[in-house]
Write a protein that holds these residues in place. Structure first.
Motif, short mmCIF file in Angstrom:
data_model
loop_
_atom_site.label_atom_id
_atom_site.label_comp_id
_atom_site.label_asym_id
_atom_site.label_seq_id
_atom_site.Cartn_x
_atom_site.Cartn_y
_atom_site.Cartn_z
N ALA A 108 0.83 -1.19 0.00
CA ALA A 108 0.00 0.00 0.00
C ALA A 108 0.87 1.25 0.00
O ALA A 108 1.96 1.26 0.58
CB ALA A 108 -0.91 -0.02 1.21
N LEU A 109 0.36 2.29 -0.63
CA LEU A 109 1.15 3.51 -0.80
C LEU A 109 1.61 4.07 0.54
O LEU A 109 2.77 4.44 0.71
CB LEU A 109 0.32 4.54 -1.56
N ALA A 110 0.69 4.11 1.51
CA ALA A 110 1.04 4.69 2.80
C ALA A 110 2.14 3.87 3.47
O ALA A 110 3.11 4.39 4.00
CB ALA A 110 -0.19 4.75 3.70
N ASP A 111 2.00 2.54 3.43
CA ASP A 111 3.00 1.68 4.04
C ASP A 111 4.34 1.82 3.33
O ASP A 111 5.40 1.80 3.96
CB ASP A 111 2.56 0.22 3.98
N ARG A 112 4.27 1.99 2.01
CA ARG A 112 5.51 2.12 1.25
C ARG A 112 6.26 3.39 1.65
O ARG A 112 7.47 3.36 1.86
CB ARG A 112 5.17 2.15 -0.25
N ASP A 113 5.53 4.48 1.79
CA ASP A 113 6.17 5.72 2.20
C ASP A 113 6.78 5.59 3.59
O ASP A 113 7.88 6.08 3.86
CB ASP A 113 5.15 6.87 2.19
N GLN A 114 6.06 4.94 4.48
CA GLN A 114 6.58 4.79 5.84
C GLN A 114 7.78 3.86 5.87
O GLN A 114 8.75 4.11 6.58
CB GLN A 114 5.46 4.28 6.76
N LEU A 115 7.72 2.80 5.08
CA LEU A 115 8.88 1.92 5.00
C LEU A 115 10.08 2.66 4.44
O LEU A 115 11.21 2.50 4.89
CB LEU A 115 8.56 0.71 4.12
N GLU A 116 9.80 3.48 3.43
CA GLU A 116 10.88 4.27 2.83
C GLU A 116 11.55 5.15 3.87
O GLU A 116 12.78 5.20 3.98
CB GLU A 116 10.28 5.12 1.70
N ARG A 117 10.74 5.82 4.67
CA ARG A 117 11.31 6.69 5.71
C ARG A 117 12.05 5.86 6.75
O ARG A 117 13.15 6.21 7.17
CB ARG A 117 10.21 7.52 6.36
N GLY A 118 11.43 4.77 7.17
CA GLY A 118 12.08 3.94 8.18
C GLY A 118 13.37 3.34 7.67
O GLY A 118 14.39 3.32 8.38
N ALA A 168 8.98 2.59 12.75
CA ALA A 168 8.82 3.67 11.79
C ALA A 168 7.43 3.62 11.18
O ALA A 168 6.77 4.63 10.98
CB ALA A 168 9.88 3.56 10.71
N LEU A 169 6.97 2.41 10.88
CA LEU A 169 5.65 2.26 10.29
C LEU A 169 4.58 2.79 11.22
O LEU A 169 3.73 3.58 10.82
CB LEU A 169 5.39 0.77 10.01
N GLU A 170 4.65 2.36 12.46
CA GLU A 170 3.58 2.77 13.38
C GLU A 170 3.76 4.20 13.84
O GLU A 170 2.79 4.94 13.97
CB GLU A 170 3.54 1.84 14.58
N ALA A 171 5.01 4.60 14.09
CA ALA A 171 5.22 5.97 14.55
C ALA A 171 4.76 6.97 13.50
O ALA A 171 4.09 7.94 13.80
CB ALA A 171 6.69 6.19 14.87
N ASP A 172 5.11 6.71 12.25
CA ASP A 172 4.68 7.61 11.19
C ASP A 172 3.17 7.56 11.02
O ASP A 172 2.54 8.53 10.62
CB ASP A 172 5.37 7.25 9.88
N ALA A 173 2.60 6.41 11.31
CA ALA A 173 1.16 6.30 11.16
C ALA A 173 0.44 7.10 12.23
O ALA A 173 -0.60 7.69 11.99
CB ALA A 173 0.74 4.83 11.24
N ARG A 174 1.03 7.12 13.44
CA ARG A 174 0.27 7.75 14.50
C ARG A 174 0.50 9.25 14.60
O ARG A 174 -0.31 9.96 15.15
CB ARG A 174 0.59 7.09 15.83
N ALA B 289 -6.24 0.13 10.67
CA ALA B 289 -5.37 0.07 9.49
C ALA B 289 -4.16 0.93 9.75
O ALA B 289 -4.25 1.96 10.40
CB ALA B 289 -6.10 0.56 8.25
N LEU B 290 -3.03 0.49 9.27
CA LEU B 290 -1.84 1.33 9.34
C LEU B 290 -1.94 2.42 8.29
O LEU B 290 -2.65 2.29 7.33
CB LEU B 290 -0.59 0.49 9.12
N GLY B 291 -1.20 3.47 8.49
CA GLY B 291 -1.17 4.53 7.50
C GLY B 291 -2.07 5.69 7.85
O GLY B 291 -2.20 6.63 7.08
N GLY B 292 -2.67 5.66 9.01
CA GLY B 292 -3.45 6.80 9.45
C GLY B 292 -4.83 6.86 8.86
O GLY B 292 -5.53 7.86 9.00
N ASN B 293 -5.26 5.79 8.22
CA ASN B 293 -6.56 5.83 7.56
C ASN B 293 -7.68 5.26 8.42
O ASN B 293 -8.84 5.35 8.06
CB ASN B 293 -6.51 5.04 6.24
N GLY B 294 -7.32 4.66 9.52
CA GLY B 294 -8.36 4.01 10.31
C GLY B 294 -8.42 4.54 11.72
O GLY B 294 -7.84 5.56 12.06
N ARG B 295 -9.13 3.80 12.58
CA ARG B 295 -9.25 4.19 13.97
C ARG B 295 -7.96 3.87 14.71
O ARG B 295 -7.41 2.79 14.54
CB ARG B 295 -10.42 3.41 14.58
N PRO B 296 -7.48 4.80 15.52
CA PRO B 296 -6.25 4.49 16.27
C PRO B 296 -6.56 3.51 17.39
O PRO B 296 -7.72 3.25 17.72
CB PRO B 296 -5.84 5.84 16.83
#
Lengths: 183, 428
Positions: A108-118, A168-174, B289-296
């Motif tokens: 997924a695009l979002a995961d790819r960007d986060q992996l890239e940063r990590g 990195a994946l989760e930190a960038d996500a949150r 979901a990861l990536g900020g699209n879902g519920r934390p």
């Protein structure tokens, strides 16, 4: 066929080694670029490793270990490239994203960007570990052999490195969520 | 004690996408041209010809004279050490870190070995070292034994050792297991529950620490993780919900009875803990979901049977990693992320006192679980046995912090190891 080429190259046959180079250069370059995150340095490391392999081929004892030996030379060349401060400063000034292939075949695009940063936050040594184990899908003992490390050290480093990537994946996500919460 | 979730496959797929399909134009010609111009070195000139590719050193027999010299050297060092040890020690008091913690030794891992830090000293000393990888040091509740996982690259075993180092570590699992997903010692330290693959399903197995035969619990439900209830008569186990994006939480009797469904948890389980009296559970759901699209992730509390479930905060967007019971069960420490900083909120459960809020640390990189290092992105606080403080560990730019549970004040504690501390945690 492969062993035959290696044995001929070990005996001094340049054409045989050129053929081996033709077979392996694409994969070696891919490994180097993943480790170094830079096209020019990856080219330099690939070239250095292959030339060193030719010069030192008589040191190889077992033709069946040619690939592992060559990868070991490449990883060392990558470390040397990464350590060149002047070059690094130039690269820092010219940081550019590595171009992607075809869009979204599996990640997924979002995961790819986060992996890239990590991934970019990892040291060259950590990236070498990840590339050997996850990209080449080498078993732990072969990864250890190429890196010249005890298998226990490789396991613990890989454990910590994947932790960092997960982080990195989760930190960038949150972060966006948290910052939206503040707004 | 791992959390398999396809992350490995994600990395491999992503690296495959990222890697260039072929080398740049002209590189092959450049390299082959240089090879044509390069003279080979003779074999005898190359050091590596005499070095094995294997990384483990193999030593031959030591000459007798060398052995005698080494023995004399060791004797001299021992005599010196005895002489130094006879001097009065200036470090008889507990160091501040361990005074805060209560007491007991502190274990940690480093480069695949286990180290121990005695309260009276500051430098970690080797406790278990081997050519294999030791992971997840875990104390039994009474502080008498240390369990850990030993990996050889292909298989894993659970090992047990006396916490005072008085015996050799021994394997608990009768045979090496291809994969250990989760394991925890029972409250009385007599069993370890082990979760791992068995054929096409997941096995939930009770392994006695006395070396007697282990037994599988007849759940046949592919549990993915399990923790003990304080009385040791039930496990709380999770499994992926079939056809839904979430997990199911079950109470599994350890006498072999049928599992009882407690709750369905949307998104999955990020953290789960049982109150010290065994009557309630606190948990954090996983993000949808990861990536900020879902519920934390959200922190919840419920009765042990799943009834009366309610959230611990009313936040909408904050990322809540977990809720952690104080040793006396009167408070929960909820960890949240606010603008990239970790906030610890200590909630009194009787509703009397006001919550204590502590903005503990700025996030600048990966985090690991301060209990077992398993959850890479989370700081799981460890309560001091006396309930007066919590310990937080940051892996990147390693830092160990203590949060005062009464005032919320944060102090950095000295800790020289590069990994998280695991306390012996005797009661004060």
């Amino acid at each position: 066929m492969h062993r035959d080429l290696v044995e001929r190259a070990m005996a001094g046959d340049r054409e045989a080694f050129t053929e081996l180079t033709r077979h392996s250069i694409g994969r070696l370059y891919a490994i180097a670029r993943l480790i170094l995150r830079d096209t020019e340095r990856a080219e330099d490391a690939t070239q250095e490793a292959l030339v060193a392999a030719w010069k030192q081929l008589s040191a190889l004892r077992d033709p069946d270990r040619f690939d592992a030996w060559l990868r070991r030379l490449l990883v060392r060349a990558c470390y040397r490239e990464a350590a060149r401060d002047q070059h690094q400063r130039r690269i820092v000034a010219q940081i550019r994203p590595i171009e992607m292939g075809m869009p979204d075949p599996g990640v997924a695009l979002a995961d790819r960007d986060q992996l890239e940063r990590g991934f970019s936050r990892l040291s060259p040594e950590q990236r070498a570990l990840v590339v050997l184990h996850y990209y080449l899908e080498l078993p732990m003992h072969e990864t250890a052999e190429i890196l010249g490390l005890p298998i226990g050290t490789v396991k613990s480093r890989l454990f910590r490195t994947t932790q960092q990537l997960r982080a990195a994946l989760e930190a960038d996500a949150r972060l966006p969520l948290a910052e939206r919460g503040q707004a | 004690m791992s959390n398999p979730d396809g992350f490995d496959r994600l990395i491999t797929t992503w690296l495959d996408e990222l890697a260039p399909m072929r080398e740049p134009d002209g590189l092959l010609e450049t390299v082959t041209g240089q090879i044509q111009r390069t003279r080979r070195l003779p074999g005898w000139a190359l050091l590596e010809r005499w070095l094995p590719m294997q990384t483990r050193a193999k030593f031959g027999a030591i000459p007798r004279t060398a052995m005698i010299l080494v023995t004399l050297g060791i004797l001299a060092m021992l005599l010196t050490a005895v002489a130094i040890g006879a001097q009065p020690s200036s470090k008889s008091d507990l160091a501040p870190l361990f005074g805060t913690a209560g007491n007991g030794r502190v274990f940690s891992t480093q480069d695949g070995d286990i180290y121990v830090t005695d309260p009276g000293s500051s430098a970690p000393q080797p406790f278990v070292t081997s050519s294999q990888t030791e992971l997840y040091p875990t104390m039994t509740n009474d502080g008498s034994h240390l369990l850990f996982q030993r990996d050889d690259g292909n298989t894993s075993q659970i090992m047990i050792a006396a916490a005072d180092g008085s015996d050799e570590p021994r394997a608990l699992t009768p045979a090496a297991i291809a994969s250990l997903d989760d394991w925890w010692p029972s409250p009385d330290g007599s069993y370890v529950v082990v979760v791992g693959p068995s054929g096409a399903t997941q096995d939930l197995r009770l392994v006695p620490v006395d070396g007697s035969l282990s037994r599988s619990l007849p759940t046949d439900m592919s549990m993915t993780g399990a923790i003990w209830e304080p009385d040791g008569r039930h496990l709380l186990a999770t499994r992926d919900a079939v056809g839904r994006n979430g997990a199911e939480l079950y109470r599994v009797p350890t006498d072999g009875g049928d599992p009882i469904l407690v709750r369905y948890l949307s998104g999955g389980v990020k953290w789960l803990g049982v109150s010290p009296d065994g009557k309630r559970i606190a948990y954090a759901t996983s993000p949808d979901a990861l990536g900020g699209n879902g519920r934390p992730p959200q922190a919840w509390v419920a009765n042990i049977d799943g009834s009366d479930a309610h959230r611990l905060t009313d936040s909408v967007n904050q990322w809540e990693d977990g809720a952690f019971w104080s040793p006396d069960g009167t408070r929960l420490a909820v960890t949240t992320w606010v603008g990239g900083s970790l906030r610890v909120t200590i909630l009194p459960l009787d509703g009397g006192a006001a919550p204590v809020v502590s903005d503990a640390m700025r996030v600048s990189g990966p985090m690991v679980n301060s209990n077992d290092g398993n959850t890479a992105t989370t700081i799981y606080p460890t309560w001091a046995p006396n309930g007066r403080s919590l310990l937080l560990w940051r892996a990147s730019d390693p830092q160990l912090l203590s949060v005062d549970a009464t005032t919320g004040a944060v102090t950095e504690v000295p800790w020289s190891s590069a990994d998280w501390p695991v306390w012996q945690r005797r009661a004060p």
